[in-house]
Design an enzyme around this catalytic site. Sequence first.
Site, PDB file in Angstrom:
ATOM      1  N   PRO A   2       0.809  -1.208   0.000  1.00 20.60           N
ATOM      2  CA  PRO A   2       0.000   0.000   0.000  1.00 20.60           C
ATOM      3  C   PRO A   2       0.845   1.261   0.000  1.00 20.60           C
ATOM      4  CG  PRO A   2      -0.064  -1.073   2.147  1.00 20.60           C
ATOM      5  CD  PRO A   2       0.980  -1.733   1.349  1.00 20.60           C
ATOM      6  N   GLU A   3       0.398   2.230  -0.769  1.00 22.52           N
ATOM      7  CA  GLU A   3       1.009   3.558  -0.755  1.00 22.52           C
ATOM      8  C   GLU A   3       0.037   4.503  -0.052  1.00 22.52           C
ATOM      9  OE1 GLU A   3       2.618   4.513  -4.665  1.00 22.52           O
ATOM     10  OE2 GLU A   3       2.490   2.428  -5.251  1.00 22.52           O
ATOM     11  N   HIS A  93      -1.727 -16.473   7.389  1.00 25.91           N
ATOM     12  CA  HIS A  93      -0.698 -15.449   7.506  1.00 25.91           C
ATOM     13  C   HIS A  93      -1.006 -14.397   8.555  1.00 25.91           C
ATOM     14  CE1 HIS A  93       0.927 -17.429   4.055  1.00 25.91           C
ATOM     15  NE2 HIS A  93      -0.112 -17.110   3.300  1.00 25.91           N
ATOM     16  N   ARG A 112       4.148 -11.842   3.531  1.00 25.82           N
ATOM     17  CA  ARG A 112       5.606 -11.815   3.339  1.00 25.82           C
ATOM     18  C   ARG A 112       6.409 -11.440   4.578  1.00 25.82           C
ATOM     19  NH1 ARG A 112       6.806  -8.865  -2.270  1.00 25.82           N
ATOM     20  NH2 ARG A 112       8.927  -9.553  -1.827  1.00 25.82           N
ATOM     21  N   ARG A 151      20.873  16.673  -6.524  1.00 24.79           N
ATOM     22  CA  ARG A 151      20.759  15.214  -6.626  1.00 24.79           C
ATOM     23  C   ARG A 151      20.927  14.757  -8.071  1.00 24.79           C
ATOM     24  NH1 ARG A 151      18.612  13.443  -1.615  1.00 24.79           N
ATOM     25  NH2 ARG A 151      19.043  11.386  -2.430  1.00 24.79           N
TER      26      ARG A 151
END
Length: 273
Positions: A2-3, A93, A112, A151
Site C-alpha cells: 500500500p502507498e 498469515h 511476506r 541530486r
Amino acid sequence: MPELPEVQTILDALTPLILNREIQSVTPLWPPVIDRPERVLFQQWLQGRRVIETKRRGKYMLFRLDDDRWLILHLRMTGKMRVVNASEPLRPHDRLIFHFSDGDDWRFEDQRKFGRAYLVEDPAEIVGKLGPEPLSDTFDANYLARILARRTAAIKSLLLDQRIVAGIGNIYADESLFLARIHPLRPGSSLTQDEIAALVAAIKTILAQALTEMGTTLRDYRRPDGSTGSFQNSLQVFRRTGEPCPSCGAPIQRIVVAGRSTHFCPREQPLHG
DNA sequence: AAGAGACCCTGGATGC
DNA sequence: TGCATCCAGGGTCTCT
C-alpha cells in the site's frame, strides 16, 4: 503494497472499528512482527489500553493510546488488517492479534512478513525522518527544486525516497512521471523549474484521484471489509508493458530503476529533448 | 553524503 | 506435470 491512498483508505475504514475499545491482550503469532519494544513489554504496555486517535504519516499508521504512547504499524508489501469476532478461524498469515475485551479481534495479516509494529512514547522515533506529506502545502515546487538541485540520481528513485516526500510508492511514482511527461531516468538536477512544477502538480492530482478511488488493487490490497479500490482502472502506464500509450499509442516500456519495475511511454517521456 | 545493490520473506505466474 | 526462474503497492543495511 500500500502507498499513501491505500494506507489512508484502510485507516479511514479501520478507525471506527477500533476507536475507544479496550485492548485486553495481544497475541504475536509471529513475534518478529514486533520491532520495539521487546515482545513482553509490548504486550504489557498495550494491556488495558484504548486507541483514542488515529493518524497517517507517509505509509505509516499511527494509533494514539490513552496513556499517550503511540502504536505504529507499517503494512509494507502484503499487510492487511481486519476486525472480526474472536471465534473466527485464523488465516494462515495472521501475524499479530489485538484482543478487545468485548470479544472482537483486531488482526494483522501479512504473507511476506515485512510488516512491523512499533510502540513508542515519541512517534518521531519512527516517522521523524520522513519528508513532507505530498498533499500538504509544504510540498511545493520551491521545496522540491531545492532538494533536486543537488541530486544526480534518477528522478524515479528520488520520488521513492521517503525522506524527500512521504507516501509515494512504485505505482504513483510511475503514474505521476507519466502525467508530468518526465522520463523516470532523468537525473534530479536536470529537471527544469517548469518540469518540477508539473511534477508536483501531477503527484497531487494522481494521489487525490487515487484517494477518491480508494486506492489501487492489483493483488493483495484490500480494505478492512475485504473490498477493493478502483484506481487500477485509471492506471495509464503502470504494469501495462507493451500496451499502447493512452496518449500517443506508442508501446509502454518497462525498465528497472532503483531495483523496481518502472513503466513509461518512450515517446511522451523522452530522455532527451 | 549520495547512490547502488543485497537482503528480508512467501507464493503466484511464467518458461522450459 | 515438475522444476527453475522471475516477479511483487516497501524499507533498511552495507559498501563505495
